[in-house]
Structures are given as structure tokens and as C-alpha cells.
Design an enzyme around this catalytic site. Structure first.
Site, short mmCIF file in Angstrom:
data_model
loop_
_atom_site.label_atom_id
_atom_site.label_comp_id
_atom_site.label_asym_id
_atom_site.label_seq_id
_atom_site.Cartn_x
_atom_site.Cartn_y
_atom_site.Cartn_z
N ASP A 73 0.93 -1.15 0.05
CA ASP A 73 0.15 -0.14 0.22
C ASP A 73 0.65 1.26 0.06
O ASP A 73 1.36 1.45 0.96
CB ASP A 73 -0.90 -0.05 1.44
CG ASP A 73 -1.82 1.11 1.46
OD1 ASP A 73 -1.65 2.23 0.38
OD2 ASP A 73 -2.39 1.36 2.28
N TYR A 171 -10.04 15.15 -5.96
CA TYR A 171 -9.16 14.82 -6.86
C TYR A 171 -8.22 16.06 -7.47
O TYR A 171 -6.85 15.69 -7.49
CB TYR A 171 -9.69 14.18 -8.06
CG TYR A 171 -8.99 13.44 -9.21
CD1 TYR A 171 -8.35 12.30 -8.84
CD2 TYR A 171 -8.84 13.96 -10.39
CE1 TYR A 171 -7.38 11.67 -10.04
CE2 TYR A 171 -7.98 13.35 -11.45
CZ TYR A 171 -7.45 12.44 -11.34
OH TYR A 171 -6.81 11.73 -12.15
N LYS A 175 -4.00 16.18 -7.13
CA LYS A 175 -3.13 16.36 -8.24
C LYS A 175 -2.63 17.68 -8.13
O LYS A 175 -1.28 17.70 -8.74
CB LYS A 175 -4.22 16.15 -9.39
CG LYS A 175 -4.57 14.76 -9.53
CD LYS A 175 -3.60 13.86 -9.62
CE LYS A 175 -4.23 12.25 -10.09
NZ LYS A 175 -2.90 11.52 -10.12
#
Length: 303
Positions: A73, A171, A175
Site C-alpha cells: 500500500d 481529486y 493532483k
């Protein structure tokens, strides 16, 4: 003919499907040994299947390459350290880290849950930070011991992180953080022989197929498939090669056959009063600055 990455050892995260799979295979075709990292979960975070990553590794071996599967992970600090160690233990070295793993929890921001925010920031931003941290420490130790280091980190940003995207605030924030992390670590790690760059790809993957279904449909007439993830991987392989040693701290947009350099925040037009401003006089000043500066790119999904 030797490949552009002949003899290099590469870790690709999220390598079981989509872009990660395409990257892993591209590196293998160009002579690299590959650590195929993937936790094997579904997009909603459920499950855990090692088979897709094992299939990618088997495909690499069928090409005559070398590959091992890793289920770390990447957003777990200690497991990220073990991933770096896995590459060194398996192949004797680590030359390239490709951070690709990600998840989506798309929702309009006003409806977003705390867990959906945390999940996306954890996998994308922390998942990049954790692997970079341990790979960087490995390369720093080699450099301090007098060994020559010629290492590469390639991160995965997104147009959502550069311009924003409606329904993807979590998101986009993750990013954008990756883009900043790329620039900052590039400045810090150059002294150790490490370059850090990022790509902002447009391609058909599990994460994008529900967002841009029509635009990303696969052509049936044999024409060039601009949305195939394999189109992105040649740039990633080049950035991972020895040839790219003079390129660092940059973000590249890749879509189909197009490659662009994405230019980040810059100092714009300026008014300097040489004193403290009064709020009542700043309206015309700000409007003049906005008129003189280029307009920002529109947020994806706006009209």
C-alpha cells in the site's frame, strides 16, 4: 538493439491495469526490470486481487524481461519503505520510481463526505509522498557514500490538478499537490543525482471511463486510438531513461500523439505603491492587473 532503459530497475505503482500496466510493459520492452506494484482493489476500495499484477509480470517475462509483483500500500509509510527495499533486494538497485496509483471518489463538493476527501488525498498525494520519501533517502545514502546516482521519479498529475475539474474537488486538490510536490522535490533532490518530473495524461482508464465516456470510446475502424493508455507510456519511459538527465521539475501534458509542457504559476503584472494600500483604491488596481495578465484556463466541466 538495446532499449532506452536497458539495465535500469523501475518501480511502477498501480501497475496492474490502465496506465500503470502500459508503463510497466513499455519499460520492459526497453530493457528495464520492473517491480509491478498494485494492491489489487476495485475503484471503490473493496477487494484485493493479486492476479491482475501477476498477469502483468507474466506478460513482461513472456517478452523476455524481468519482473516481480509487489502488493504494498503506497500510502502506508512503512509499506512504501518496503517497496523501495523490494526493488533493491530483487534486482540489486533502484533507478526509476513511477508513481501512478490512484482512486476516485467523484462528487460535487457540497455533497462530498469526509471519508471521500480523505481516501483520495491519501492514495494520490500521500501515496506519492511516501514512495518519494523512501526512494529519495535510498538515493541520498548512495550519493553520500560516493556512488554515482542517475535516478528518476515520474509522478502522475492531471489536468484536473492544473485547471480544476467540476465534481472532482478532492481529486483536483490531490493532483495540484502532486504538481507542487514535483517542483519542490526536484529542487531538493537534484544534488543527489535525482530528477523529478510529472505527467498529466488523458487516457481511457478505469478512473476516467465514466467521466468522459463518449470522448474516450475506442475507435472501431482501425484508426489511431488517441485515448489508449499506451500512448502516454513512451514519454514516461523516456523520462525514466539516462537521456533525460537534464530535465527536472517539469509537468508534461500527454494526450494521444500530443505532448505539451504545462507552465505553472508565474509572477504576473504588478503595481507597487511603495506604501501600504488603502482598500478603497485597490479596485481599479486589481482590475488593471487582471486586464494585463493572461486569463486562466477554464475549469474542466464549465461552460
Amino acid at each position: 538493439m538495446p532499449g532506452i532503459c536497458e539495465g535500469r530497475v523501475v518501480v511502477v505503482t498501480g501497475a496492474a491495469r490502465g496506465l500503470g500496466r502500459a508503463h510497466a510493459l513499455e519499460f520492459a520492452r526497453h530493457g528495464a526490470s520492473v517491480v509491478v506494484n498494485d494492491v489489487g482493489v476495485q475503484l471503490d476500495g473493496t477487494g484485493g486481487d493479486e492476479q491482475p499484477a501477476a498477469e502483468v509480470a507474466a506478460e513482461i517475462r513472456s517478452l523476455g524481461g524481468k519482473a516481480v509483483v509487489d502488493g504494498a500500500d503506497v500510502a502506508d509509510w512503512d509499506q512504501a519503505r518496503q517497496l523501495v527495499a523490494r526493488a533493491v533486494d530483487s534486482f540489486g538497485r533502484l533507478d526509476v520510481l513511477v508513481n501512478n496509483a490512484g482512486v476516485v471518489r467523484d462528487r460535487m463538493f457540497v455533497n462530498l463526505s469526509e471519508q471521500e476527501w480523505d481516501d483520495v488525498l491519501r492514495v494520490h498525494l500521500k501515496g506519492h509522498a511516501a514512495t518519494i520519501r523512501h526512494a529519495a533517502a535510498h538515493w541520498r545514502d548512495l550519493a553520500k557514500a560516493g556512488e554515482a546516482v542517475d535516478a528518476r521519479i515520474i509522478n502522475t498529475c492531471s489536468g484536473a490538478g492544473l485547471q480544476g475539474s467540476i465534481g472532482q474537488s478532492n481529486y483536483a486538490a490531490a493532483k495540484a499537490g502532486i504538481a507542487a510536490l514535483t517542483v519542490n522535490t526536484a529542487a531538493e533532490l537534484g544534488r543527489y543525482g535525482v530528477t523529478v518530473n510529472a505527467i498529466a495524461p488523458s487516457a481511457r482508464t478505469r478512473m476516467t471511463e465514466d467521466v468522459f465516456t463518449e470522448a474516450m470510446s475506442q475507435p472501431t475502424d482501425g484508426s489511431f486510438d488517441a485515448m489508449a493508455p499506451e500512448n502516454v507510456s513512451p514519454l514516461v519511459a523516456w523520462l525514466g531513461s539516462a537521456e533525460s538527465a537534464d530535465v527536472t521539475g517539469r509537468v508534461f501534458e500527454v494526450e494521444g500523439g500530443a505532448v505539451r509542457v504545462a507552465t505553472g504559476w508565474r509572477h504576473g503584472a504588478e503595481h507597487d505603491a511603495g506604501r501600504r494600500w488603502s482598500p478603497t483604491e485597490l479596485g481599479p488596481v486589481v482590475r488593471d492587473l487582471l486586464d494585463r495578465d493572461p486569463r486562466p484556463e477554464p475549469v474542466y466541466g464549465t461552460t
